[in-house]
Design a protein around this motif. Structure first.
Motif, PDB file in Angstrom:
ATOM      1  N   SER A   1       5.081  44.001  -2.847  1.00 58.37           N
ATOM      2  CA  SER A   1       5.170  45.219  -2.021  1.00 58.37           C
ATOM      3  C   SER A   1       4.593  45.043  -0.621  1.00 58.37           C
ATOM      4  O   SER A   1       4.193  46.015   0.005  1.00 58.37           O
ATOM      5  N   HIS A   2       4.564  43.791  -0.131  1.00 60.50           N
ATOM      6  CA  HIS A   2       3.994  43.532   1.196  1.00 60.50           C
ATOM      7  C   HIS A   2       2.551  44.027   1.262  1.00 60.50           C
ATOM      8  O   HIS A   2       2.153  44.782   2.136  1.00 60.50           O
ATOM      9  N   ALA A   3       1.761  43.548   0.301  1.00 62.55           N
ATOM     10  CA  ALA A   3       0.396  44.044   0.143  1.00 62.55           C
ATOM     11  C   ALA A   3      -0.575  43.399   1.130  1.00 62.55           C
ATOM     12  O   ALA A   3      -0.476  42.207   1.423  1.00 62.55           O
TER      13      ALA A   3
ATOM     14  N   SER B   1       7.400  33.435  -1.343  1.00 59.23           N
ATOM     15  CA  SER B   1       6.835  34.739  -1.711  1.00 59.23           C
ATOM     16  C   SER B   1       6.105  35.405  -0.555  1.00 59.23           C
ATOM     17  O   SER B   1       5.380  34.764   0.197  1.00 59.23           O
ATOM     18  N   HIS B   2       6.314  36.727  -0.474  1.00 58.85           N
ATOM     19  CA  HIS B   2       5.628  37.533   0.541  1.00 58.85           C
ATOM     20  C   HIS B   2       4.967  38.722  -0.172  1.00 58.85           C
ATOM     21  O   HIS B   2       4.718  39.736   0.440  1.00 58.85           O
ATOM     22  N   THR B   3       4.746  38.552  -1.462  1.00 59.19           N
ATOM     23  CA  THR B   3       4.232  39.550  -2.425  1.00 59.19           C
ATOM     24  C   THR B   3       5.291  40.605  -2.756  1.00 59.19           C
ATOM     25  O   THR B   3       6.243  40.798  -1.999  1.00 59.19           O
TER      26      THR B   3
ATOM     27  N   TYR C   1      10.930  35.605  12.256  1.00 59.61           N
ATOM     28  CA  TYR C   1      11.865  36.703  12.561  1.00 59.61           C
ATOM     29  C   TYR C   1      11.711  37.823  11.537  1.00 59.61           C
ATOM     30  O   TYR C   1      11.410  37.565  10.367  1.00 59.61           O
ATOM     31  N   HIS C   2      11.979  39.058  11.997  1.00 58.58           N
ATOM     32  CA  HIS C   2      11.959  40.212  11.085  1.00 58.58           C
ATOM     33  C   HIS C   2      13.312  40.923  11.059  1.00 58.58           C
ATOM     34  O   HIS C   2      14.062  40.789  10.123  1.00 58.58           O
ATOM     35  N   HIS C   3      13.592  41.682  12.136  1.00 55.02           N
ATOM     36  CA  HIS C   3      14.856  42.435  12.206  1.00 55.02           C
ATOM     37  C   HIS C   3      15.733  41.898  13.328  1.00 55.02           C
ATOM     38  O   HIS C   3      15.239  41.291  14.280  1.00 55.02           O
TER      39      HIS C   3
ATOM     40  N   PHE D   1      12.037  33.905   7.993  1.00 53.50           N
ATOM     41  CA  PHE D   1      12.469  35.311   8.035  1.00 53.50           C
ATOM     42  C   PHE D   1      11.615  36.063   7.013  1.00 53.50           C
ATOM     43  O   PHE D   1      11.604  35.703   5.829  1.00 53.50           O
ATOM     44  N   ASP D   2      10.907  37.097   7.472  1.00 58.04           N
ATOM     45  CA  ASP D   2       9.975  37.821   6.610  1.00 58.04           C
ATOM     46  C   ASP D   2      10.542  39.154   6.135  1.00 58.04           C
ATOM     47  O   ASP D   2      11.300  39.810   6.857  1.00 58.04           O
ATOM     48  N   ASP D   3      10.114  39.571   4.965  1.00 64.42           N
ATOM     49  CA  ASP D   3      10.298  40.930   4.429  1.00 64.42           C
ATOM     50  C   ASP D   3      11.678  41.180   3.816  1.00 64.42           C
ATOM     51  O   ASP D   3      11.966  42.295   3.402  1.00 64.42           O
ATOM     52  N   SER D   4      12.546  40.175   3.773  1.00 65.22           N
ATOM     53  CA  SER D   4      13.895  40.276   3.191  1.00 65.22           C
ATOM     54  C   SER D   4      14.620  41.575   3.547  1.00 65.22           C
ATOM     55  O   SER D   4      15.175  42.259   2.689  1.00 65.22           O
TER      56      SER D   4
HETATM   57 ZN   LIG Z   1       5.896  40.734   6.402  1.00 62.52          ZN
END
Ligand SMILES: [Zn+2]
Length: 298
Positions: free
Chosen positions: A183-185, A179-181, A53-55, A108-111
Motif C-alpha cells: 500500500s505504498h507504506a 516491490s514497492h510494498t 518516473y511516476h506519471h 517506474f514507481d507505484d504501478s
Molecule cells: Zn512510490
C-alpha cells in the motif's frame, strides 16, 4: 603383393576421409563483436544513471513527465550512448553493454495505469510510458523496452483484467518487477509486524505473476528504522523473505557496482523532471564532461 595392391585403396580412403572431415562441419558463424556505441574510453568506476518516473501526461507537473519530454529523454539518452539495463543487471554487475555504451536503469514507481495502459482491443495505448517507449524501440531496436517496475497492489497498473497479460509482456521484453510494498507504506510510520506484512505480501503478489521479487524500492524514499529487514531479510507467515537490493528517491547518479562505495541497499536515483539535480541537469553535466558516467570498456 597384397600390401601393394591395397595401398592405392588405402590412399583413396585416407583422401576421402580427409576430404570428408574437412567438408562435414558447417561453416562457423562469424562472431562479430557488438558495434561500438561511442568513442568514449571505458570507465567502470563512473556512475550509473537511474531515472525515476511516476506519471506521464500532456502537461508536465509534479510527478508527471510529459509525452514530449519522455520521448526526448529516450532520444537524448540514446544519442549520448546510453543503453537500458535492469536494476538486477546493475546491482549484480552483469550489464550486457556494447563497448562505449553507458547503462541507464529506467525505474517506474507505484504501478500507475498511465505507465502501462491497454486499450479495449488489447493493444498497448500509445499514450502511456510503455507505449511511447515501444514506438521508440521499434525504430531503435538497440534501445528496447527494458526497465524495472516497482509495483504496489493496485492491479498492478490499474486494469485488473489486463494485469496478467501486461506482466507476461513485461517478462517477454526482459523487464524486471520489484516491490514497492502493498500500500505504498511509510516504513518509518508503521510497526515492524506491519512492515513485514507490507513487504512479504508484495513479494507474494509479484511471484504470483511468475517474477522473482528480489529488488525493493523504499516508498517515499524512506528506509525502515531496522535496516536488517532488508539486509538480513525477515520472516512473515512462516516464510523467510530477502531482498537483494533497494533504491531510494534521490538527486544523484548511483555508484558503479565496482565502486567501493557501492551499497545495494542504498541505490541513488534521479528524478525525471527538468529541475535541479533531475535527469536533464545530470545529462547536461555528462554532456559537458563535468560528470563521468560508467562506460563499457572493450
Ligand atoms: Zn512510490
Amino acid at each position: 603383393m597384397k600390401v601393394w595392391s591395397r595401398a592405392p585403396l588405402l590412399l583413396v580412403g585416407l583422401a576421402l576421409s580427409k576430404f570428408g572431415y574437412e567438408a562435414t562441419p558447417p561453416p562457423m558463424p562469424v562472431q562479430r563483436p557488438p558495434a561500438r556505441v561511442t568513442d568514449r574510453k571505458g570507465n567502470v568506476e563512473g556512475t550509473v544513471l537511474v531515472p525515476m518516473y511516476h506519471h506521464i501526461g500532456s502537461t508536465e507537473k509534479y510527478m508527471f513527465r510529459s509525452y514530449a519530454h519522455f520521448r526526448n529523454d529516450l532520444e537524448r539518452l540514446y544519442k549520448m550512448g546510453f543503453r537500458p539495463v535492469t536494476m538486477r543487471d546493475y546491482v549484480n554487475d552483469k550489464m550486457d553493454l556494447p563497448p562505449g555504451a553507458s547503462p541507464v536503469v529506467f525505474t517506474f514507481d507505484d504501478s500507475h495505469r498511465d505507465q502501462f495502459n491497454m486499450l479495449d482491443d488489447g493493444t498497448v495505448d500509445p499514450k502511456c510510458f510503455v507505449g511511447v517507449w515501444s514506438d521508440f524501440a521499434a525504430k531503435h531496436p538497440d534501445f528496447p523496452v527494458k526497465a524495472t517496475f516497482y509495483i504496489n497492489a493496485n492491479g498492478p497498473f490499474g486494469q485488473k483484467k489486463w494485469a496478467q497479460k501486461k506482466m507476461e509482456m513485461l517478462k517477454q521484453w526482459g523487464c524486471q518487477v520489484g516491490s514497492h510494498t502493498m500500500s505504498h507504506a511509510n516504513l518509518k510510520a508503521i510497526s515492524a509486524d506491519k512492515i513485514r506484512q507490507e513487504m512479504g505480501k508484495c513479494v507474494d503478489l509479484i511471484e504470483s505473476f511468475g517474477f522473482k521479487a528480489d529488488s525493493f524500492c523504499y516508498p517515499y524514499g524512506i528506509k525502515p528504522r531496522d535496516m536488517s529487514l532488508l539486509t538480513k531479510g525477515f520472516t512473515f507467515d512462516g516464510r523467510h523473505y530477502k531482498h537483494t537490493d533497494a533504491c531510494l528517491a534521490g538527486d544523484q547518479p548511483a555508484y558503479s557496482p565496482k565502486s567501493k562505495k557501492f551499497n545495494p541497499y542504498n541505490v541513488a536515483r534521479v528524478e525525471a523532471y527538468p529541475g535541479d539535480h533531475g535527469i536533464v541537469y545530470w545529462l547536461n553535466r555528462i554532456q559537458d564532461g563535468k560528470h563521468k558516467p560508467y562506460v563499457q570498456p572493450d
